[in-house]
Design a protein around this motif. Structure first.
Motif: not given
Length: 63
Positions: A2-5, A17-20, A40-48
């Motif tokens: 379930k999305s948590n972001i 993420g892209l900046l780094l 970057l990955a956690t932002g793209l999948v919307k889950w941390c």
């Protein structure tokens, strides 16, 4: 999974993420900049996974 972001959290993670990664590829910072893959990955999948133990979520709670 379930999305948590939420929206703002997601945007900031992707930008950071892209900046780094960009700074690493440009030679501005060292290899530690590859850590940008994580936000970057956690932002793209919307889950941390780190939010789970604490019960955190930045998604909008609808009533």
């Amino acid at each position: 999974m379930k999305s948590n972001i939420g929206g703002i959290d997601r945007f900031l993670r992707i930008v950071l993420g892209l900046l780094l990664i960009g700074l690493t590829l440009g030679g501005q910072i060292g290899a530690w900049g590859w850590i940008g893959v994580v936000p970057l990955a956690t932002g793209l999948v919307k889950w941390c996974p780190l939010y789970l133990p604490f019960g955190w979520s930045t998604t909008c709670k609808r009533q």
